[in-house]
Enzyme design. Sequence first.
Site, PDB file in Angstrom:
ATOM      1  N   ARG A  77     -54.797  23.337  37.169  1.00 56.96           N
ATOM      2  CA  ARG A  77     -55.543  23.424  35.573  1.00 56.96           C
ATOM      3  C   ARG A  77     -55.112  21.575  35.857  1.00 56.96           C
ATOM      4  NH1 ARG A  77     -52.784  28.143  32.240  1.00 56.96           N
ATOM      5  NH2 ARG A  77     -51.553  27.657  33.847  1.00 56.96           N
ATOM      6  N   ASP A 135     -54.772  17.889  34.177  1.00 57.51           N
ATOM      7  CA  ASP A 135     -55.415  17.137  32.201  1.00 57.51           C
ATOM      8  C   ASP A 135     -56.488  16.564  32.070  1.00 57.51           C
ATOM      9  OD1 ASP A 135     -53.106  18.464  31.357  1.00 57.51           O
ATOM     10  OD2 ASP A 135     -51.966  16.858  32.151  1.00 57.51           O
ATOM     11  N   ARG A 169     -46.897  13.133  37.352  1.00 59.49           N
ATOM     12  CA  ARG A 169     -46.610  12.140  36.685  1.00 59.49           C
ATOM     13  C   ARG A 169     -45.307  11.421  35.976  1.00 59.49           C
ATOM     14  NH1 ARG A 169     -51.383  13.749  32.331  1.00 59.49           N
ATOM     15  NH2 ARG A 169     -50.544  11.909  31.305  1.00 59.49           N
ATOM     16  N   TYR A 202     -51.640  16.205  46.561  1.00 63.09           N
ATOM     17  CA  TYR A 202     -51.780  15.221  44.888  1.00 63.09           C
ATOM     18  C   TYR A 202     -51.526  14.257  45.428  1.00 63.09           C
ATOM     19  CZ  TYR A 202     -52.691  18.945  41.539  1.00 63.09           C
ATOM     20  OH  TYR A 202     -53.062  20.151  40.429  1.00 63.09           O
TER      21      TYR A 202
END
Lengths: 258, 258
Positions: A51, A53, A199, A112
């Site tokens: 999911r 952002d 992050r 990622y």
Amino acid sequence: MTAYALLVEYDGAGLVGWQRQSNGLSVQEAIETAATSLNGGATPLATAAGRTDAGVHAEGQVVHLDLAADLPPARLRAALDFHLRPQRIAIRAACLAPEGWSPRFSAARRHYRFRILNRPAKPALEEGRVWHVPLPLDAAAMHDAAQALLGKHDFSAFRAASCQAEHAIRTLDRLDVTRVGEEVVIHASARSFLHHQIRNLAGTLHMVGLGRRPVSWPRELLEGRDRRRAGQTAPPEGLVFLGVDYDPPLPWVTSDRA
Amino acid sequence: MTAYALLVEYDGAGLVGWQRQSNGLSVQEAIETAATSLNGGATPLATAAGRTDAGVHAEGQVVHLDLAADLPPARLRAALDFHLRPQRIAIRAACLAPEGWSPRFSAARRHYRFRILNRPAKPALEEGRVWHVPLPLDAAAMHDAAQALLGKHDFSAFRAASCQAEHAIRTLDRLDVTRVGEEVVIHASARSFLHHQIRNLAGTLHMVGLGRRPVSWPRELLEGRDRRRAGQTAPPEGLVFLGVDYDPPLPWVTSDRA
């Protein structure tokens, strides 16, 4: 009903993220809307491997979609890609979903990439795709600090307050930091991540890269398990969801050409 | 007066190209306007190594700028980069221009890249940065065809009708075609290029890549010197002006940090 898997690329700018929200267009809503005409006019449900952002991009998001129609995967891919044309959302590939497969729970590993543009000049070509850090970063120090975070740990120190996971124990398989010209690029891989984990790791490692914190600091934060002590949450636009590994791999089809 | 060289990056989307035009903002006008406050309120003249067309991007355009002020190059870079903030134009580096140097006439070699996104799905993340060719391209065949164009030739067959050069003889030093995942990337280098030369070469090579013309066709076109027989002009958004070589190299400065 036929269950499909979709391989989806999107530009996160201007989207509210993967999940449906009342305050703007999500990738989920865009795909469900595009698929409605292929589902007898009823809105189908799309679920995703991750999911993402608002502002976060994807090269290889994986989506599950149940449809009333029984289309060959290549035709479904082409039709959805066409109906999504006004959006910067592309359907790269499709296939029939294996029995019992879930994009989220069947994931063996997620990948990622986080890009930092590390130069005095502001971004022009890569604006919206990178975090701009004008002062010089020591990518080798960031990489060294990152290696101390690999393995199975309680990642509470790098977890968003809003994180809904039951616990913060995750196994980080890869956290590489490399300099590529003017960029410092972070690659992260794990079976699953906590909300904002990458992050928060990027924001913390950047403090080491600037020389404001020692190489040992991120590991100390990890052991302290206190989110308030870690670095800032790096901005979403530097992050790209690269893809998901499944075992066995999904039998992706991109076109119906022989 | 002080003569400066600037290393400039820009996103060609929404700009009318390098040169001032009445129908929209050019890179030249944006830089000259940003430099006005550093020039006693008078608009200075900026000249460039390459007059890129509307939609064409640059990572390393080189610009000459004469200013009344006598600023250290690092301060000029930072000030211009800041004043250009609303635009997707960045000043990557600056230096004092050598005596008698011209960004255009002193250029020893110019480098360009042309990107083709070669997959069925439309571009999402790379929209505006690539030419989308959905049918499979044979990059090796394109590369073979390109090698027959290297060297000193009359490139009339690949020249725009609007080209203002006195003659069409150019020396093509590099024209490499490589596949990088879903992309087919063309790298072109020469001391100078004709107007639309790279985009016409890309459009012609793509016909070979599709298998619609033989590998020998681009060389035959070259020898025929007839623009009407060559392939289409590929769209501007796939093209990036990568940089210019000068001999000796320019002494670029990016910041005033020791």
